[in-house]
Design an enzyme around this catalytic site. Structure first.
Site, mmCIF file in Angstrom:
data_model
loop_
_atom_site.group_PDB
_atom_site.id
_atom_site.type_symbol
_atom_site.label_atom_id
_atom_site.label_comp_id
_atom_site.label_asym_id
_atom_site.label_seq_id
_atom_site.Cartn_x
_atom_site.Cartn_y
_atom_site.Cartn_z
ATOM 1 N N HIS A 53 0.790 -1.120 -0.140
ATOM 2 C CA HIS A 53 0.137 -0.164 0.016
ATOM 3 C C HIS A 53 0.845 1.113 0.035
ATOM 4 O O HIS A 53 1.812 1.387 0.905
ATOM 5 C CB HIS A 53 -0.861 -0.014 1.321
ATOM 6 C CG HIS A 53 -1.771 -1.202 1.320
ATOM 7 N ND1 HIS A 53 -2.295 -2.091 2.160
ATOM 8 C CD2 HIS A 53 -2.713 -1.363 0.333
ATOM 9 C CE1 HIS A 53 -3.060 -2.936 1.820
ATOM 10 N NE2 HIS A 53 -3.292 -2.707 0.676
ATOM 11 N N GLU A 56 1.912 3.472 2.971
ATOM 12 C CA GLU A 56 2.359 2.864 4.246
ATOM 13 C C GLU A 56 3.811 3.166 4.205
ATOM 14 O O GLU A 56 4.591 2.238 3.798
ATOM 15 C CB GLU A 56 1.747 1.637 4.191
ATOM 16 C CG GLU A 56 0.374 1.558 4.323
ATOM 17 C CD GLU A 56 -0.461 0.206 4.618
ATOM 18 O OE1 GLU A 56 -1.688 -0.003 4.621
ATOM 19 O OE2 GLU A 56 0.299 -0.753 4.500
ATOM 20 N N HIS A 146 3.042 -3.718 6.991
ATOM 21 C CA HIS A 146 2.138 -2.522 6.607
ATOM 22 C C HIS A 146 2.157 -1.771 7.835
ATOM 23 O O HIS A 146 2.566 -1.948 9.086
ATOM 24 C CB HIS A 146 0.814 -3.412 6.595
ATOM 25 C CG HIS A 146 0.602 -3.827 5.306
ATOM 26 N ND1 HIS A 146 -0.152 -3.919 3.938
ATOM 27 C CD2 HIS A 146 1.193 -5.094 4.943
ATOM 28 C CE1 HIS A 146 -0.007 -4.599 2.958
ATOM 29 N NE2 HIS A 146 0.996 -5.618 3.595
ATOM 30 N N GLU A 209 1.117 -5.993 10.814
ATOM 31 C CA GLU A 209 0.614 -4.367 11.061
ATOM 32 C C GLU A 209 1.403 -3.556 12.151
ATOM 33 O O GLU A 209 1.267 -3.936 13.309
ATOM 34 C CB GLU A 209 -0.872 -4.454 11.539
ATOM 35 C CG GLU A 209 -1.599 -5.138 10.121
ATOM 36 C CD GLU A 209 -1.830 -4.016 8.831
ATOM 37 O OE1 GLU A 209 -1.460 -2.984 9.080
ATOM 38 O OE2 GLU A 209 -2.523 -4.572 7.961
HETATM 39 ZN ZN LIG Z 1 -1.320 -2.167 4.136
#
Ligand SMILES: [Zn+2]
Length: 328
Positions: A53, A56, A146, A209
């Protein structure tokens, strides 16, 4: 910032596309893809990815710092490593994605959509990963870093793809060492990068994450130092050496149900500001689409990634139940 990340973010290809680092040789394979192969024979291979992404940024900065340490010779590399910046065009513009979410397209899902930036990238990354795993050391790991859009009751957590056999202790313990306070276990296949490497190549894979997404240069990198340190230790020593006295600490969850945007009338009854892992009690209405209603089925379920703004047919959220730690 190291040259690989710098050039990728600038959309450039370096003049030199292969060479030697301290104890390893390197090769720039594609835009945003570089392979580092130690001179000594190794038994472990690792895909280290970030920037799937494009907004990020902290994981890209962590990756850059780890690469800097490798090039300085601070880490004695003992893994065959494929470093992947997932979505270079989105990273260049600071957007999550250009046409559609890259992390829903893996496992051939890209082939069913209109051709576009992310579909082409998913196809390319599947090829690159296939080539790497066809010709690498037998132990296969994939760490995909992420940051989340919303806040979280567990600021750092891992999401693990569906897997038929038990997760080895060394892998889960390393994730805890990297600062993950919770581990979420998927029960069914999906279109994420980690699902792809787990399902097709039997890699031990985790979507990590690591906190909240901020623009480049605005990340408080001290928050991420635990993860960066654990990565350095992993790359230089391998997982077996990291297990001494490590106690299971993460809270563990499994996916109990998925909330899917099924049609035009879909309404997600979870407020916009709800943080990840917020608990909901049995019977609470979560989402509806005309006559179809989805409610909390277990005594307590915890919400993850609620997002009403996804395209039709895609995931608008996951509901979780807590489970015992596999090695607790
Ligand atoms: Zn992500």
């Amino acid at each position: 910032m190291d040259e690989f990340v710098q050039k990728t973010l600038a959309g450039l290809v370096p003049a030199q596309t292969k060479g030697e680092g301290p104890g390893f040789r390197w090769q720039w394979l594609e835009q945003g893809v570089i392979r580092l192969t130690p001179h000594s024979k190794v038994t472990q291979s690792l895909i280290l990815s970030a920037g799937i992404h494009g907004n990020e940024t902290a994981p890209v900065e962590i990756l850059s710092q780890v690469l800097d340490a490798l090039w300085r010779g601070d880490i004695n590399l003992c893994w065959d490593v494929l470093v992947v910046l997932g979505n270079p065009l989105a990273l260049q513009t600071g957007k999550r994605y250009q046409a559609c979410d890259l992390n829903r397209l893996f496992g051939g899902r890209w082939a069913k959509l209109e051709p576009g930036t992310e579909c082409a990238r998913a196809e390319l990354l599947e090829q690159v990963v296939g080539d790497f795993f066809a010709n690498c050391a037998p132990v296969r790991w994939h760490l995909d870093m992420h940051t989340a859009i919303r806040g979280s009751l567990h600021p750092r957590f891992g999401v693990l793809p569906a897997r038929n056999t038990a997760w080895p202790a060394a892998f889960l313990h390393w994730l805890e060492l990297a600062g993950l306070e919770a581990l979420v276990f998927h029960q069914t296949p999906g279109g994420t990068f980690t699902h792809f490497t787990a399902q097709y190549y039997d890699a031990l894979s985790c979507t990590m994450e690591l906190g909240k997404a901020m623009p480049f240069g605005q990340n408080n990198l001290s928050v991420f130092s635990v993860t960066r340190h654990a990565l350095g230790e992993l790359l230089g020593r391998g997982p077996e050496t990291l297990l001494a006295q490590q106690q299971p600490v993460a809270r563990c969850y499994k996916v109990s149900q998925q909330l899917t945007r099924t049609g035009e009338k879909f309404i997600l009854h979870i407020p916009d500001d709800t943080v990840n892992f917020t608990p909901f009690s049995k019977g609470v209405l979560l989402a509806e689409d005309g006559k179809n209603k989805q409610v909390v089925q277990q005594e307590t379920e915890y919400v993850l990634f609620p997002n009403p703004l996804v395209a039709q047919g895609l995931r608008a959220g996951l509901m979780l139940t807590e489970i015992p730690h596999p090695y607790g």
